[in-house]
Write a protein that holds these residues in place. Sequence first.
Motif, PDB file in Angstrom:
ATOM      1  N   SER A  66       0.827  -1.201   0.000  1.00 31.34           N
ATOM      2  CA  SER A  66       0.000   0.000   0.000  1.00 31.34           C
ATOM      3  C   SER A  66       0.863   1.254   0.000  1.00 31.34           C
ATOM      4  CB  SER A  66      -0.958  -0.022   1.187  1.00 31.34           C
ATOM      5  OG  SER A  66      -0.233  -0.157   2.383  1.00 31.34           O
ATOM      6  N   GLY A  67       2.010   1.185   0.686  1.00 29.51           N
ATOM      7  CA  GLY A  67       2.896   2.340   0.700  1.00 29.51           C
ATOM      8  C   GLY A  67       3.409   2.655  -0.699  1.00 29.51           C
ATOM      9  N   SER A  68       3.772   1.590  -1.430  1.00 33.25           N
ATOM     10  CA  SER A  68       4.269   1.803  -2.794  1.00 33.25           C
ATOM     11  C   SER A  68       3.150   2.331  -3.687  1.00 33.25           C
ATOM     12  CB  SER A  68       4.786   0.488  -3.377  1.00 33.25           C
ATOM     13  OG  SER A  68       5.750  -0.066  -2.536  1.00 33.25           O
ATOM     14  N   ALA A  91       2.801   5.849  -2.995  1.00 35.92           N
ATOM     15  CA  ALA A  91       3.952   6.559  -3.538  1.00 35.92           C
ATOM     16  C   ALA A  91       3.779   6.791  -5.040  1.00 35.92           C
ATOM     17  CB  ALA A  91       5.240   5.777  -3.268  1.00 35.92           C
ATOM     18  N   MET A  92       3.239   5.790  -5.712  1.00 28.21           N
ATOM     19  CA  MET A  92       2.972   5.912  -7.148  1.00 28.21           C
ATOM     20  C   MET A  92       2.067   7.098  -7.453  1.00 28.21           C
ATOM     21  SD  MET A  92       1.931   2.247  -8.633  1.00 28.21           S
ATOM     22  CE  MET A  92       1.171   2.736 -10.161  1.00 28.21           C
ATOM     23  N   GLN A 138       1.657   9.685  -5.529  1.00 30.00           N
ATOM     24  CA  GLN A 138       2.373  10.914  -5.192  1.00 30.00           C
ATOM     25  C   GLN A 138       3.341  11.317  -6.282  1.00 30.00           C
ATOM     26  OE1 GLN A 138       3.683   9.371  -1.288  1.00 30.00           O
ATOM     27  NE2 GLN A 138       3.206  11.419  -0.541  1.00 30.00           N
ATOM     28  N   THR A 139       3.993  10.322  -6.899  1.00 30.71           N
ATOM     29  CA  THR A 139       4.985  10.664  -7.917  1.00 30.71           C
ATOM     30  C   THR A 139       4.345  10.875  -9.279  1.00 30.71           C
ATOM     31  OG1 THR A 139       5.347   8.347  -8.381  1.00 30.71           O
ATOM     32  CG2 THR A 139       6.808   9.363  -6.781  1.00 30.71           C
ATOM     33  N   GLU A 141       2.992   8.563 -11.071  1.00 30.25           N
ATOM     34  CA  GLU A 141       3.030   7.366 -11.897  1.00 30.25           C
ATOM     35  C   GLU A 141       1.634   6.801 -12.091  1.00 30.25           C
ATOM     36  OE1 GLU A 141       6.205   4.517 -10.578  1.00 30.25           O
ATOM     37  OE2 GLU A 141       6.584   6.216  -9.263  1.00 30.25           O
TER      38      GLU A 141
END
Lengths: 625, 289, 306, 509
Positions: free
Chosen positions: D223-225, D228-229, D231-232, D234
């Motif tokens: 879930s963190g990744s 992060a996706m 946020q970035t 992606e």
Amino acid sequence: MRTLRIVHLLYPTSAAPLSQTQALLDVQGLRVTFDTDRGPATVVHGLDLRVSAGETVAVVGESGSGKSVTALAITRLIDYAGGRITGGRIGFTDRAGVLHDLATETPEAMRRMRGPEIAMVFQEPMTSLNPVLRIGDQIAEAVMLHQGVGQAEGRAEAKRMLDRVRIPESASQLDRYPFQLSGGMRQRVMIAIALSCRPRLLIADEPTTALDVTVQAQVLRLIASLQRELEMGLIFITHDMGVVAEVADRVVVMRNGEKVEEGDVQRIFDAPEHPYTRALLAAVPLLGSLADQKLPVPFPVPDGPPPRPQDTVTDQPVLEVRDLVTRFDVRRGLFGRLVGRIHAVEGVSFDLRHGETLAVVGESGCGKSTTGRSIIRLEQPVGGTIRLAGLDVTRLNRSNEPLLRRAVQFVFQDPFASLDPRLTIGFSIAEPIHTHRLLQGPAVEQRVRELLQQVDLPVEHIWRYPHELSGGQRQRVCIARALASEPQVIIADEAVAALDVSIRAQVVNLLMDLQARLGVAFLFISHDMAVVERVAHRVAVMYLGQIVEIGPRQAVMGDPRHAYTKRLLAAVPVPDPRRRAYARDLDDSEVPSPLRAPSDMPTVAPLVQVGPDHYVARHHVGGLY
Amino acid sequence: MSAAAKAAGVQSPLSEFWRRFRRKRIPLVAGGAILLIILAAVFAPWIAPFDPAAPDYENVLAGPSLLHLAGTDVFGRDIFSRIIWGGRVSLSVGFVSVFLGGFAGVALGLVSGFFGGWVDTAAMRFCDVLLAFPGILLAIAVVAVLGPGISNVIYAIAVFSMPVFARLVRGSTLGLKQTVYVQASRSIGVRRFPLVMRHILPGTLPGVIVYLSLRVGTSILTAAALSFIGLGAQPPSAEWGAMLADGRSYLGVADHLTLFPGIAIFVTVLAFNLLGDGLRDALDQKLRT
Amino acid sequence: MLVFLIRRLVGTVPVLVAVSIFVFGFVRLLPGDPARLVAGPDATAQDVAAVRIELGLDGPLLQQYVRYMGQTLRGELGRSAKTRQPVAHEIGARFMPTLWLTVAAMAWALAFGLLVGVISGVRRGRWQDHAGMVMAISGISFPSFWLGLLLIDLFSVRLGWLPTGGYGDWTHFVLPSITLGAGVAAVLARFTRSAFVEVSAEDYVRTARAKGVPERMVVWKHTLRNALIPVVTMTGLQFGFLLGGSIVVETVFSWPGLGRLLIDSVSFRDYPVIQAEILLFSLEFVLINLIVDVLYAFVNPEIRLK
Amino acid sequence: MTRLLPRLVLSAALAAASAAPALAAKDLVIGVEANMPHLDPANTNDTLSQTAERLMYQGLMGFDKDMKLIPALAEKYEASEDAKEFVFHLRRGVKFHDGTPFNAAAVKTNIDRVANPDNRLSRRSLVSMIAHTDVVDEYTVKFVLSSPFGAFVNNMAHPGTFMISPKALAEYGKDIATHPTGTGPYKFVSFATDTLKVVKNPDYWRPGVPKVDTVTFRAVPESGSRFAMLQTGEAQFIYPLPAELVKAAQANPNLAVINAPSIVARYVAMNNMKKPFDDIRVRQALNYAIDKNAYGRIVFSGYSTPMDAPIPSDLGFYSKQGVWPYDPAKAKALLAEAGYPNGFETELWGGTSTAVKRGMEFIQQQLAAVGVKVTVAPLEAGVATAKLWNVQSPADATMQMNYGGWSSSTGDADWGLRPLLYSKSFPPNLFNIAYYSSPVTDRAIEAGLATADPAKRAVAYKEAQAQVWKDAPWIFLGVDRLLAGQSKKLSGVYYLPDGGVLTEDAALD
């Protein structure tokens, strides 16, 4: 051995007096210190040493005397071995006549000097060559580095060097790797590397110690002739007074990092001044000194009564070995296909009588150790019979195995390795007693004390550990342990070879004393002909797994009949500078390998009698014996 | 016999070991740290300031403070206390699995090395096969058969530690079998069992001890990794890897949830590795990682 | 060399057979009836029987094994219980991502490990050595999944330099391969150093110096070449570690590889896939060892020429 | 109508359309939580795959963003009074992606395929009540049921009855799962392991859509990744957004958080046939023992509302019962009354995801406070299959308590109650793992099915819900909030209360 007593005239043994020659190397007050984890330890204390061009200086001393460290200090390889030069100067005059102090030279300047000015040959030929590089490249490397020549020229020079050190078929040898060469050949390659840049000073650190005696003779002769050819200064480091006598012009004797005596080789042998030098020489067994004596005689003890010959042999054979064969199969690949066999012992027969010492001699790989190990069943023989006091012990079973294990004991070469470091001396000695349940309870300890006394060790050692004892003491412990089961036969496999000369004599005397007192028989396996001359009643000479000559010690050594026996005896360095062996005819041939193809069975040459109890193998030559 | 070896022979192996070990500060510190961690785990009930399982719903995800040194987790449980208690799980996984694997491996290695022949071939092929599986894969296979849970993780790690010890011990057994003192004992007729137990086993122990300490670290890491992928310790166990795994979705929101268990794993494994290195330097320089 | 290669190839056969027996035994070791598990909740008795045949769980054990081997050799690995797709298809799609990740991780780990190891070995006892070894021992003590999370947090989320995960161009490889390779780099650095130090003490290195070979060549030609021999073996062993590590790292970085497939399969108890994957992992490992042995022979003439 | 793999439903929210002007559009990336096993709608058991299938497939009926039933491939339908005959009039001029025309014959092919037991398709229960399907004319199809089924039209909106090109079915057979060919807004491009890529269908029957060129689903289990996706950049949409990260998402000015009620209910099923749960006082006690507000706050970071009926409020025919009060003292008293003054020991099963384990731990803590010692045992999906859903008779059931969730993807009370609480739904038939059996409830559920008249059905379901609430076969916990994160540039992606996502109207700014 009487035939060898001729004064040598061809080569004068003393070099030109020091004053007439410009000193090539002039070491003054050299101190070398190691930083150990126990703090700094100085191992060379203020050594002076001079070597002139064309001169051979032997540096002699027992292990730990600092002789090798001195060599490393002169080449400054000591920088890479954890040591430092902490005092003195090392004066060295280079090819151009410039005087350097090697003690303070920069590492780079030293590097450029190593090879063309100073070269070294080391003790251990098996590990001194880089295993992943072809020998041609290893020789050419130095040439290319210092003479700035290219690959082709370097290679050509490498080939010339191989010819020079008399390696046959030099062109094809260039592409071989070290592991494909024998020890003697590797040492020749090492010499080729060292001499490839025509150094002015060669330092040879025990270059022949790891070699068999016939190979040693070849290598010594090679070094000497190349030295003359190149007019090098030579520092020859050795512990072997026989070798010293063969090579040195001048001798420096070292002990505990200090020079105790220095002088012309003749003077040192004739009139040693320092007590240590004297002791050193006294302990060196001189081959041929018992040529007139039929029986074994212990070494003379300084300040003791002269030793008396010992007659201990009875007629009763205790061990009868007939047609003993031990082979090792060499298997390769997944299915363990048999690709060859090492014929370590091939049809060996002999008797050993009560109270007798039968020496088995020969060079490494001749099968003498395997013979001993096969009898005690550390190796499994594939044929032959072994009888112990009349009882067949060829096939071991529950009833005869304990008998064999009690009656025959083995003493190994390395006293440092043959005691379990985690067990006390007392336990190690008691182990046979426990194993064979010879005694119970407090009687065991009592017996161990007796045994310690028998081998002249203080009884307090019973609670000590092996690491607290010296090599000689440990070997005494091993002997005590061997005696613990009251054996009839002790097989001593190079039992004194690892000991320093002075200790060696004591242990040999102890063995002989035990034989006199207990009547034990020895199978004395050794490569050291001089020791054998002291201890043996009879001698068996082995070559390629077979006995080629066997007979009374006096007959075999005084009147050798087999070509190999002759060659072996001729190669033994004699600790007498007057009897140098340059003129002795030695061939450069290698000992063949005992490894043969599975289908290639060796013929066992029959022994024929040539004298009283003296037998020689008669070989099959051209269809005839 | 070289001069160095002779010098080493002046002291008994044990005192020589202690002298060499003591000289280096780092392994000593590491050993002390491990002792401290073990003591903390053993005396967790007395040391931990809070009940590791007691929730406090009014005080969740609180950052580190004087009251809660490492903050609180999603249930308001004290993370510091949980790490202390979690040491019990992580350390016992490390120790038990390695001791199980070590014991089996030593036995197999001794038998294999001493008897040689087909026994050796079979045992070593078996080890090859086990080694042919990456450790964690083997653990996953075991967990897939037995189901997740800390005891199964222990078996799994023990299984893949075993061949490491077996090979090590076999190697040194082969070496020791050829030593002169073992041959000497054989030559006087010492029977196999006492020979192995008296002369060979003790000789293999230095290497085994070094590997034990190194493998404990590896095992703790593996157990943590298994917990991380959900196949290890199950709630409410405070296993460090599981704590890290549970806290990972709070990265960026409450970093202390992963920071402290991560540090606990890192420091503990580091300490075992440093200790193992120190032991190796002091006991047996020839062993390699 | 050819003979060596053939011999080595033949040598892997027993290992492979043992692995296949292990994998074969895997499903049969399971408690309960795997066919029932695979068939799913709605399955009837006939369905279960059909699945049992599909899984090859009918008939005597030996016959099962022979059939299993036959199918495996023909590349028939059955169908996934979860997706109903042929297992070969499932695994095939994930093979390359894992392979490339492993190779990338090994490449940098090897480069880094050798460099740090040699520098530490040459500068033994100095600060370069200490720094290198501190890095190395930290590397083997750091939980890789935590490292991965921290790297994502720093480089993707906070700095926005690199993608957080997934399989794509080279930027996608940076963080996962660093994470995966860190432990191996550390092990190789330590190992290279100790091999280097050991070789440095060899007589032939002294010989090289005695003939005036410059230090640089002493290090690279005489010492490192010999130190590489054990390092090559170690590198092979570490590939196994990487394959195992990829299981965790693929989870952290959403890498569509075999590792993640395995975890998914384990949690779904998708036995045909687990079975095939274990087989594949082992095969890969055996293959890598084969390559390592060939390399080993390449650097070690004694093996090559005997 | 989905038995949830628990991890597939963390939370949910409805997309309040955050409209934004469309610029040069194009590639929409959606970060999801797991791999899609495959794309055969008739064989799909998880919400995620159904969402993916919705990109390419449609059924006769569909849902709008509020999960209201709307016509899709059918323009209208007629139902008989007895809920046994349903006639659908199909939309004209629709073509499958491979060019095959959509017509009544295609409908019959599809429904017959799902209904055929030999095909062993897991969604067969959706159509098993159909006696026969008749092609009335090119664009009219009639379903004749063997028994009355009031919720039938809802079943025709379920992904299990999506329409697949008959030509593709014939061509690919079983492999249709990896060659999706439907009528939907997007055409299949590729499906590799964790990535599904589809491209805009230019011939889509609804004018003006789709507005993006491609849609990519990428599985990011961490879930963190996943966050992060987003946020970035992606990904433009991720779901579910873990509740614990909502704050972080809200702090980011480029992101919007979707937070809406769902139809995902969370509860603990107790084995009503086994001691001690066969005693209603025990079941009630456990309901009193748990603080539902704290449950929402702790386990879902506040993004969960307490359950106030056996089904979530957004399901049709929901009937409010009021939140079960938190009263540990009363719980203890009831336990004492039932003969457990010191509580008892029991085992709680559940899934393996972090969020589910967190819920289990919470329950463990709460029950410990009233003396019930709970061992928590997360089961992997495969094990759960064996231990829960595959049990052949109530006597074989080893379950004591199971923490789980349910999302009725037909949007109807029937599928929220019947599979879980009807006495003929014991495993392995359906999913009544509580082994709850009440004649009153049974009769009410049957009555609800017997008619298509909404008023009559409402009465029936009201009775059923009241009875279930009283009998407390479960510990009623909460209804998830739907949580998703999206870029502010994205509009037109709707998060359905059942956890699915509608992407038909997606537009990128």
